[in-house]
Scaffold this active site. Structure first.
Site, PDB file in Angstrom:
ATOM      1  N   CYS A 264      17.486 -32.570   3.740  1.00 61.31           N
ATOM      2  CA  CYS A 264      18.649 -34.231   3.056  1.00 61.31           C
ATOM      3  C   CYS A 264      18.985 -33.901   1.774  1.00 61.31           C
ATOM      4  O   CYS A 264      18.839 -35.231   1.827  1.00 61.31           O
ATOM      5  CB  CYS A 264      16.229 -35.161   3.639  1.00 61.31           C
ATOM      6  SG  CYS A 264      15.104 -34.290   2.693  1.00 61.31           S
TER       7      CYS A 264
ATOM      8  N   LYS B  78      24.293 -37.341  -3.508  1.00 60.92           N
ATOM      9  CA  LYS B  78      24.511 -38.267  -2.199  1.00 60.92           C
ATOM     10  C   LYS B  78      26.114 -39.054  -2.605  1.00 60.92           C
ATOM     11  O   LYS B  78      26.857 -38.795  -1.541  1.00 60.92           O
ATOM     12  CB  LYS B  78      24.082 -39.252  -2.452  1.00 60.92           C
ATOM     13  CG  LYS B  78      22.716 -39.629  -2.364  1.00 60.92           C
ATOM     14  CD  LYS B  78      22.088 -38.753  -0.587  1.00 60.92           C
ATOM     15  CE  LYS B  78      20.935 -38.177  -0.183  1.00 60.92           C
ATOM     16  NZ  LYS B  78      20.410 -37.456   1.405  1.00 60.92           N
TER      17      LYS B  78
ATOM     18  N   GLU C  94      27.832 -36.100  -1.569  1.00 55.39           N
ATOM     19  CA  GLU C  94      27.822 -35.625   0.326  1.00 55.39           C
ATOM     20  C   GLU C  94      28.484 -36.277   0.698  1.00 55.39           C
ATOM     21  O   GLU C  94      29.063 -36.275   1.676  1.00 55.39           O
ATOM     22  CB  GLU C  94      25.849 -36.428   0.303  1.00 55.39           C
ATOM     23  CG  GLU C  94      25.530 -35.467   2.098  1.00 55.39           C
ATOM     24  CD  GLU C  94      23.961 -36.249   2.246  1.00 55.39           C
ATOM     25  OE1 GLU C  94      23.816 -37.234   1.883  1.00 55.39           O
ATOM     26  OE2 GLU C  94      23.471 -35.502   2.825  1.00 55.39           O
TER      27      GLU C  94
ATOM     28  N   GLU D  92      32.946 -33.110   6.913  1.00 53.66           N
ATOM     29  CA  GLU D  92      31.787 -32.911   8.038  1.00 53.66           C
ATOM     30  C   GLU D  92      31.148 -34.368   8.537  1.00 53.66           C
ATOM     31  O   GLU D  92      30.856 -34.849   9.646  1.00 53.66           O
ATOM     32  CB  GLU D  92      30.862 -32.129   7.964  1.00 53.66           C
ATOM     33  CG  GLU D  92      30.960 -30.873   7.765  1.00 53.66           C
ATOM     34  CD  GLU D  92      30.626 -30.760   6.245  1.00 53.66           C
ATOM     35  OE1 GLU D  92      30.422 -31.651   5.180  1.00 53.66           O
ATOM     36  OE2 GLU D  92      31.639 -29.493   6.295  1.00 53.66           O
TER      37      GLU D  92
ATOM     38  N   GLU E 211      14.332 -34.132  13.392  1.00 58.23           N
ATOM     39  CA  GLU E 211      13.911 -32.570  12.463  1.00 58.23           C
ATOM     40  C   GLU E 211      12.577 -31.856  13.328  1.00 58.23           C
ATOM     41  O   GLU E 211      12.406 -31.164  13.459  1.00 58.23           O
ATOM     42  CB  GLU E 211      13.572 -33.073  11.594  1.00 58.23           C
ATOM     43  CG  GLU E 211      13.759 -31.787  10.147  1.00 58.23           C
ATOM     44  CD  GLU E 211      13.879 -32.321   9.007  1.00 58.23           C
ATOM     45  OE1 GLU E 211      14.231 -33.156   8.115  1.00 58.23           O
ATOM     46  OE2 GLU E 211      14.181 -30.834   7.833  1.00 58.23           O
TER      47      GLU E 211
ATOM     48  N   SER F 261      18.069 -27.431   8.412  1.00 63.19           N
ATOM     49  CA  SER F 261      17.995 -27.969   9.667  1.00 63.19           C
ATOM     50  C   SER F 261      19.334 -28.499   9.971  1.00 63.19           C
ATOM     51  O   SER F 261      20.346 -28.400   9.222  1.00 63.19           O
ATOM     52  CB  SER F 261      16.945 -28.997   9.252  1.00 63.19           C
ATOM     53  OG  SER F 261      17.015 -30.444  10.037  1.00 63.19           O
TER      54      SER F 261
ATOM     55  N   CYS G 195      13.300 -36.985  -5.441  1.00 62.28           N
ATOM     56  CA  CYS G 195      13.948 -38.496  -5.612  1.00 62.28           C
ATOM     57  C   CYS G 195      13.213 -39.081  -6.372  1.00 62.28           C
ATOM     58  O   CYS G 195      14.625 -39.772  -7.129  1.00 62.28           O
ATOM     59  CB  CYS G 195      14.682 -39.306  -3.846  1.00 62.28           C
ATOM     60  SG  CYS G 195      14.260 -37.922  -2.987  1.00 62.28           S
TER      61      CYS G 195
ATOM     62  N   GLU H 116      12.849 -30.791  16.474  1.00 64.41           N
ATOM     63  CA  GLU H 116      13.967 -29.788  16.184  1.00 64.41           C
ATOM     64  C   GLU H 116      12.805 -28.677  15.639  1.00 64.41           C
ATOM     65  O   GLU H 116      12.709 -27.454  16.119  1.00 64.41           O
ATOM     66  CB  GLU H 116      15.151 -29.511  14.697  1.00 64.41           C
ATOM     67  CG  GLU H 116      15.724 -28.317  14.834  1.00 64.41           C
ATOM     68  CD  GLU H 116      16.671 -28.924  13.438  1.00 64.41           C
ATOM     69  OE1 GLU H 116      16.891 -29.747  12.888  1.00 64.41           O
ATOM     70  OE2 GLU H 116      17.479 -27.526  13.000  1.00 64.41           O
TER      71      GLU H 116
END
Lengths: 578, 162
Positions: free
Chosen positions: A303, A362, A365, A370, A283, A323, A507, A286
């Site tokens: 994230c 999560k 996710e 993907e 990141e 990102s 979190c 990036e």
């Protein structure tokens, strides 16, 4: 509440002071008087829906709801008089009249506010029998299960979803005895605008909202000798778990937790903080690339999977800004089934990769299409902190008997920067440490970035890196994110990098954390993570030796060919009824 | 469908500076125009007002006045006020429910019949009273309700034939 005229009132025959504008409930709580509530949520609109908090106020016509009643000068309040207690008993009895009697089998048995109140108020029989309506349990969503039969219509989920997360996937449907909480057009949560954050389950007083439990799958995998079961644990988990086993909130038990996970049968234990370092490497690279190419700015972090779904639904115009890094969970999953499999000589198909997360999103996710490579998902199962607690209890492990153990190699070392991913502002601090290194070739002494710490929903700072003046912002709670992004849409251009976390505070207060997480516990968990960082030797992601080795042996360089294949992803606008 | 979209925009144009407080009047206009609130129309209203669709749906389902299926060719309102109740409207309602196999507010799959329950239509002298396509029918019973509705459908079909 700018005005702070002090008023005096009498609660339970004791004079006390309150600020004008405060409710009777606020005043009671400050005085240490516990008035029970079911629908009250601190700092959100009081609805007075459940009537549990009714108190006697001299001169008022009947009992009044303390949560929605402004304290006034000279007011006389009785919180636990016989009238109030009788009323509360009756309310609980009426709520129970149409509530399923399956407490023994309920996931919230022992953690249920309705059960507690029935117990405290001495409800010992079912006097009223209302017909229980038949409802379908909504299991359509990969993260959250909705069981309307257990819903008491307190509306906390509705308010959190709308006021904190700005999502409003659910609302009341119908009226009176027909009323339920549901999505637009009463469809499954999976096709709604739900972002899977799980904050609704955190505030639900009963078992009407809960996580989609994957314990059985994990237990089956652990029992299968042909499976090589590995586990990773998110930064916030090790500073939370202790609370659930009678230890002080905010104690870090990463070592004993690692030992416990091995006892549970996991072959390898890796900290997700390792791959958080990896995320930072990618990141920050990036960010630096964007600095060199002139944008697009502001860059947004990626994230937090709830935020990512929200962005795809509500702010798809920001897709180029986000990102392309996968989240640390997915990065570690991808590395485990490639580099690690190669290192230990195991067929990736035999690996069953579990992650322990403070998060319900999560689970969603991990199931995104993907996140599959060569037909293998990066992550096979996600357990929340709550599910881990159940697993540990099921196996009867005693933390007092466990010796701390080190994580496995070669994906086991972490910098404390990676550990900071567990708090709002932590990703930003970690990224800036490495970005500074990349841009200047130098390392600054690590000083705490005070303006990016704490529980504020929006935090901003300006940072000087070499001759660059960088505007950064940190938001948590998606309603806050939406405000900031709207400012950017309207032309605000001083920001270069924005960290977004779905849950308020990050979190540590995620939707997979223990029920009854409150501000005090969240603060303790935050403090623990910052202390880990303060006392650590390796505080910058790029100094993590395991990360350096991973790039040397396998990945090459950040944003390189392998990285792109394994560690980066893409987003697409999502058409949902929002 | 395109015609519907246009009609919907026409309805929404009646409320140029609409805010969330206009939600109910807008829904009422949409229902007046189309006879019911379709999924598409509720989404359009929500987007127009910047309201989450769950909110629009929540408000719409709260009020009895809104329906979510097109009216049947024959639409019956059955009064469940006190006088009608005493004179047996409950049984008439049961008959409707059993024969039509749909709940109040719904429409039969063939699109022929729909019915709804109203609290009192102020014609207690005619109890138990129903209205069919706007006409009042007095002293309904489990025997007469079916015949009455069928007569309307026949008329409707004959008109279609012409």
């Amino acid at each position: 509440m700018g005005c702070s005229t002090v008023i005096t009132l009498e609660i339970n025959d004791r004079a006390m002071q309150a600020k004008e504008g405060e409710t009777v409930l606020d005043a009671c709580r400050r005085a240490g008087i516990r008035v029970p509530t079911l629908c009250h949520l601190k700092e959100l609109t009081p609805t007075g829906a459940c009537r549990m908090c009714v108190v006697e106020v001299d001169g008022a016509r009947g009992l009044v709801p303390a949560c929605a009643w402004p304290a006034a000068d000279g007011m006389k309040v009785q919180t636990h008089g016989p009238r109030a207690i009788r009323a509360r008993q009756m309310i609980v009895e009426l709520l129970l009249a149409s509530h399923p009697d399956d407490c023994l089998y309920c996931i919230r048995n022992g953690e249920c506010e309705l059960q507690d109140l029935a117990h405290e108020l001495g409800v010992r029989e079912r006097r009223f029998h209302a017909p229980c309506r038949q409802y379908n349990v909504d299991v359509s969503n990969p993260s959250i299960v909705r069981d309307p039969a257990k819903c008491i219509l307190c509306g906390k989920c509705v308010r959190v979803c709308e006021e904190i997360q700005g999502v409003a996937a659910i609302d009341f449907i119908d009226r009176g005895s027909q009323a339920t909480v549901g999505t637009a057009f009463d469809q499954g949560l999976n096709v709604s605008s739900c972002i899977n954050c799980g904050q609704c389950a955190m505030v639900c007083p009963t078992g009407a909202l809960r996580e989609q439990c994957q314990l059985d799958e994990v237990l089956n995998a652990l029992a299968d000798p042909d499976r090589h079961v590995v586990v990773q644990h998110a930064p916030a988990v090790s500073v939370t778990l202790a609370e659930e086993f009678g230890m002080k909130p905010g104690r870090d038990i990463a070592g004993t937790m690692t030992a416990a996970l091995r006892k549970l049968g996991f072959r390898r234990v890796f900290p997700t903080a390792f791959s958080a370092d990896l995320t930072i490497m990618e990141e920050a690279a990036e960010l630096v690339a964007r600095v060199k190419n002139g944008g697009p700015f502001p860059m947004l972090t990626s994230c937090s999977p709830g935020w990512i779904k929200y962005m795809e639904q509500q702010f798809p115009d920001f897709i180029p800004n986000v990102s392309s890094c996968k989240s640390p969970q997915q990065m570690l999953g991808a590395i485990i089934k490639s580099y690690y499999a190669e290192q230990v000589g195991i067929d990736p198909e035999k690996i069953y990769s579990v992650s322990i997360m403070p998060c319900t999103a999560k689970k969603f996710e991990a199931q995104r299409p993907e996140m599959v490579r060569n037909g293998l998902p990066d992550i096979d199962a996600v357990l929340t902190t709550r599910e881990l607690v159940r697993l540990i209890r099921m196996r009867g492990l005693d933390f007092n008997e466990l010796e701390a153990e080190a994580p496995d190699s070669p994906l086991g070392e972490r910098s404390s920067a990676g550990k900071l991913f567990g708090v709002s502002g932590g990703v930003m601090e970690a990224a800036l440490r490495t970005a500074y290194h990349l841009l200047t070739g130098d390392d600054l002494d690590v000083v705490p970035m005070k303006e990016l710490r704490g529980l504020d929903g929006v935090k901003q700072a300006r940072v000087t890196i070499g001759d660059l003046d960088v505007g950064v912002a940190v938001v948590s709670g998606l309603e806050n994110a939406a405000h900031l992004l709207n400012e950017v849409r309207e032309g605000r251009s001083d920001l270069h990098f924005i960290e977004v976390m779905t849950c308020a505070g990050g979190c540590v207060s995620g939707g997979g954390q223990p029920i009854r997480t409150d501000d005090t516990k969240v603060r303790a968990r935050m403090k623990a993570l910052y202390e880990i960082d303060r006392d650590a030797h390796v505080r910058r992601s790029h100094e993590n030796p395991d990360i350096q080795q991973l790039y040397r042996d396998f990945l090459g360089e950040p944003l390189g060919h392998r990285s792109h294949e394994l560690l980066h992803t893409g987003y697409a606008p999502r058409d949902v009824v929002a | 469908m395109i015609a519907t979209q246009n009609e919907l925009s026409t309805v929404l144009e009646e409320f140029p500076d609409a805010g969330r407080e206009h939600l109910i009047p807008i829904l009422q206009s949409v229902q007046t125009q189309f006879g019911y609130l379709s999924r598409e129309s509720m989404i359009a209203v929500g987007q127009r007002l910047g309201l989450p669709i769950s909110k629009v749906y929540g408000v719409a389902t709260f009020y009895n006045q809104f329906r979510f299926q097109p009216l049947g060719k024959v639409h019956c309102q059955i009064c469940r006020g006190t006088a009608c109740h005493v004179k047996g409207s409950g049984k008439v309602l049961d008959t409707l429910r059993r024969t039509l196999q749909v709940e109040p507010g719904q429409t039969t799959r063939d699109g022929n019949y729909s019915y709804e329950v109203v609290a009192c239509i102020g014609a207690c002298g005619l109890a138990p009273v129903v209205t069919v396509n706007g006409d009042f029918h007095a002293e309904m019973s489990t025997d007469t309700i079916g015949k009455t509705l069928r007569k309307y459908l026949k008329t409707d079909t004959e008109q279609d034939g012409n």
